[in-house]
Scaffold this motif. Structure first.
Motif, PDB file in Angstrom:
ATOM      1  N   SER A 134       1.694   6.334  -7.230  1.00 20.18           N
ATOM      2  CA  SER A 134       0.903   7.084  -7.833  1.00 20.18           C
ATOM      3  C   SER A 134       1.026   8.533  -7.764  1.00 20.18           C
ATOM      4  O   SER A 134       0.996   8.948  -9.132  1.00 20.18           O
ATOM      5  CB  SER A 134      -0.802   7.007  -7.160  1.00 20.18           C
ATOM      6  N   GLU A 168       2.082   1.747  -3.573  1.00 21.26           N
ATOM      7  CA  GLU A 168       0.974   2.305  -4.586  1.00 21.26           C
ATOM      8  C   GLU A 168       0.847   3.807  -4.108  1.00 21.26           C
ATOM      9  O   GLU A 168       0.745   4.540  -5.025  1.00 21.26           O
ATOM     10  CB  GLU A 168      -0.339   1.417  -4.185  1.00 21.26           C
ATOM     11  N   TYR A 169       0.766   4.113  -2.790  1.00 24.65           N
ATOM     12  CA  TYR A 169       0.372   5.483  -2.368  1.00 24.65           C
ATOM     13  C   TYR A 169       1.424   6.391  -3.212  1.00 24.65           C
ATOM     14  O   TYR A 169       1.026   7.401  -3.744  1.00 24.65           O
ATOM     15  CB  TYR A 169       0.191   5.493  -0.914  1.00 24.65           C
ATOM     16  N   ALA A 190      -3.693   9.021  -5.458  1.00 25.16           N
ATOM     17  CA  ALA A 190      -3.801   8.331  -4.137  1.00 25.16           C
ATOM     18  C   ALA A 190      -4.092   9.527  -3.140  1.00 25.16           C
ATOM     19  O   ALA A 190      -3.504  10.359  -2.960  1.00 25.16           O
ATOM     20  CB  ALA A 190      -2.551   7.892  -3.767  1.00 25.16           C
ATOM     21  N   SER A 242       0.777  -1.218   0.110  1.00 22.59           N
ATOM     22  CA  SER A 242      -0.142   0.001   0.021  1.00 22.59           C
ATOM     23  C   SER A 242       0.716   1.096   0.023  1.00 22.59           C
ATOM     24  O   SER A 242       0.539   2.432  -0.806  1.00 22.59           O
ATOM     25  CB  SER A 242      -0.886  -0.133   1.284  1.00 22.59           C
ATOM     26  N   VAL A 261      -5.692   1.881   0.721  1.00 23.95           N
ATOM     27  CA  VAL A 261      -5.433   3.029  -0.065  1.00 23.95           C
ATOM     28  C   VAL A 261      -6.578   3.529  -0.653  1.00 23.95           C
ATOM     29  O   VAL A 261      -7.501   2.943  -1.033  1.00 23.95           O
ATOM     30  CB  VAL A 261      -4.301   2.833  -1.237  1.00 23.95           C
ATOM     31  N   THR A 262      -6.864   4.792  -0.613  1.00 22.47           N
ATOM     32  CA  THR A 262      -8.102   5.492  -1.154  1.00 22.47           C
ATOM     33  C   THR A 262      -7.590   5.937  -2.567  1.00 22.47           C
ATOM     34  O   THR A 262      -6.780   6.787  -2.636  1.00 22.47           O
ATOM     35  CB  THR A 262      -8.683   6.753  -0.556  1.00 22.47           C
ATOM     36  N   ARG A 263      -7.850   5.162  -3.664  1.00 21.96           N
ATOM     37  CA  ARG A 263      -7.498   5.668  -4.861  1.00 21.96           C
ATOM     38  C   ARG A 263      -8.492   6.721  -5.628  1.00 21.96           C
ATOM     39  O   ARG A 263      -9.817   6.450  -5.427  1.00 21.96           O
ATOM     40  CB  ARG A 263      -7.314   4.351  -5.840  1.00 21.96           C
ATOM     41  N   LEU A 318      -3.914   6.859   2.847  1.00 18.05           N
ATOM     42  CA  LEU A 318      -3.335   5.693   3.399  1.00 18.05           C
ATOM     43  C   LEU A 318      -3.640   5.382   4.683  1.00 18.05           C
ATOM     44  O   LEU A 318      -3.162   6.276   5.569  1.00 18.05           O
ATOM     45  CB  LEU A 318      -1.784   5.610   2.945  1.00 18.05           C
TER      46      LEU A 318
END
Length: 527
Positions: A171, A167-168, A184, A164, A205-207, A187
């Motif tokens: 992005s 990714e965060y 992103a 995570s 993660v909030t995408r 997190l």
């Protein structure tokens, strides 16, 4: 941008500014409505993206609300009374917030490592809804790692802290590099345990993206022979994301041509910064030409055209030099889905534009990277020869272009003798530069032909060549601290990567060649 919010005792009724979203219009064949699986241990912020929050029109105190923390941790309810019965400021495990509608997980299929994998879907991602950003554009919000869905197959629907964080941060690093990508927003982690090769910590993660629709969504209905649903999906994408194609003679053909162009240009961008995606399966390809699904990715350290960033990729299918070809392969799979909507002759003709779109963008980007102002028939060979000379010396890809920006036209004297600056030659770690010295001489002559100005060229090159890239060893250092409860390095990296082109003394340690141990980092599909 990277600082964590202060916890507030206010706004007990705070909810996310979301509506169910346009995807719901497609109907139940396209998704399953369900709630995220709440975290059992109290959630806490790892990092928040105040810059993106501002773009989404959120107020300065958005992240201060405990209700928002619960919502982005998946601890939500569609029963307002039930949510309000819980004290959101209680440190207990049962706090909930009010979503206002039921989220959903979408179904898709796809090819994985070149083989048909059948039905897949959002196995650990849940679409919360949509909001209008400050530009009047709709943006979808998605929780990644929010629990099991009908498409999880044998998985638990969770994401771990290390993946995570990767990714965060990536992005937003890609966004700052000017590369189309999902974003992103936040997190979150908790003490909940997730079982992988070893016991790890859960994270979500909030995408954010205009849409998370993939090639695989089309493949799903094409594989079922469900032409009605396939056309419905195509019409939906056409109306909401490619409205400029609607008035064309064949709107579907026009849309497919734009998807081909966006995909080709996206991968040209990847190649220009040395980004390796790692898992270019068709279900990881965005219909909007966005970089999506940051798993076992990596940025090149030492230049190696054959570099494989994913240790699960035993055949090197997704190696750095293979990415342009795999992009085309994936588009062929998508073209097969469009057969009911577009003639085969048209689809083949459109697919044949891919190479030109890629090469034009690739050459344009690399001309900028080496400071050329004008196009010339020899550009492709000049760039190819440059990269070929870097390979045997294991030259650092990112630092090479920053040092190249410092060269002067006077490096080549009137007698044709070339003098490579010491800071540039030091990257080669060799006494005899051979082929590079010959290339460097041709390069300086080309600059002289353009009457290139040293100072202007350096400034222009530094605006496109990052001095900071999100190297795996930097991520590993941040992850190791975070796993001990220290998120400071995550936030420091976020702050640095928000402006990767401007050299800052505070981040001098990020602008170095990687240590030897960096080569031993193993990143796989579980990452």
């Amino acid at each position: 941008m990277g600082s964590l919010p202060k916890e507030s005792t206010q706004d007990k009724q705070a909810v996310l500014p979301l509506v169910p979203g346009r995807f719901v219009q497609l109907g139940s064949r396209f998704f399953t409505k369900l709630m995220p699986t709440p975290l059992q241990a109290p959630p806490k912020w790892v990092a928040v993206n105040k810059s993106l929050a501002k773009e989404l029109g959120l107020d300065d105190h958005f992240f201060d609300s405990k209700q928002v923390l619960l919502a982005l941790a998946g601890n939500g309810s569609v029963d307002k009374d039930s949510a309000n019965e819980c004290d959101a400021n209680d440190e207990g495990v049962n706090g909930q917030t009010y979503y206002g509608h039921t989220p959903l997980a979408t179904v898709y299929s796809g090819h994985q490592f070149g083989a048909w994998a059948g039905q897949l879907g959002d196995g650990r991602a849940i679409l919360l809804g949509e909001s209008l950003d400050q530009y009047g554009e709709w943006q979808e919000w998605q929780l990644k790692g929010a629990g099991k869905t009908p498409y999880s197959r044998f998985g638990d629907g969770r994401a771990v802290l290390r993946s995570s964080i990767r990714e965060y941060l990536c992005s937003e690093a890609m966004y700052a590099l000017g590369i189309p990508t999902t974003r992103a927003l936040a997190l979150v982690t908790s003490e909940d345990k997730v079982y992988r090769e070893e016991v790890e910590t859960a994270a979500i993660v909030t995408r954010v993206a205009p849409s998370f629709i993939r090639f695989g969504h089309f493949e799903h209905f094409a594989s079922l022979g469900d032409t009605a649903s396939l056309k419905q999906l195509a019409d939906f994408v056409l109306m909401h994301y490619y409205p400029e194609c609607v008035e064309q003679e064949n709107a579907y053909a026009a849309m497919f041509a734009e998807i081909v162009k966006r995909t080709a240009e996206l991968i040209a961008h990847w190649q220009s910064v040395g980004f390796c995606h790692g898992v270019m399966n068709t279900d990881n390809m965005s219909i909007l030409g966005l970089t999506i699904d940051y798993g076992p990715y990596g940025f090149l350290d030492a230049y190696d055209a054959k570099h494989i960033c994913n240790h699960s990729d035993h055949q090197g299918r997704y190696a750095y030099q293979q990415q342009p070809y795999i992009g085309h392969w994936n588009l062929v799979r998508l073209a097969n889905c469009f057969v009911p909507l577009v003639s085969q002759e048209s689809l083949i003709a459109i697919l044949n534009t891919y190479r030109d779109s890629f090469e034009q963008k690739y050459l344009a980007l690399f001309r900028q990277k080496i400071g050329l102002q004008q196009a010339h028939p020899t550009d492709a060979s000049l760039i190819h020869d440059m990269l070929s000379t870097l390979q045997p010396y294991q030259v650092d890809f990112s630092l090479f272009f920053r040092e190249l920006a410092k060269v002067k036209l006077s490096s080549l004297d009137e007698n044709g003798q070339v003098q490579i600056p010491s800071s540039l030659s030091a990257l080669f770690k060799a006494h005899h530069l051979g082929n590079f010295q010959r290339w460097f001489s041709l390069y300086i002559k080309r600059l002289q032909q353009e009457n290139s100005d040293d100072n202007r060229r350096e400034q222009a090159m530094n605006r496109i060549n990052p001095i900071y890239v999100l190297r795996n060893y930097l991520l590993q250092q941040a992850i190791e601290k975070a796993e001990q409860g220290d998120f400071s390095e995550v936030n420091r990296l976020q702050q640095c990567m928000a402006d990767p082109f401007t050299e800052k003394q505070a981040f001098a340690d990020y602008a170095q060649e990687p240590p030897l141990w960096a080569a031993e980092i193993c990143v796989s599909c579980s990452s």
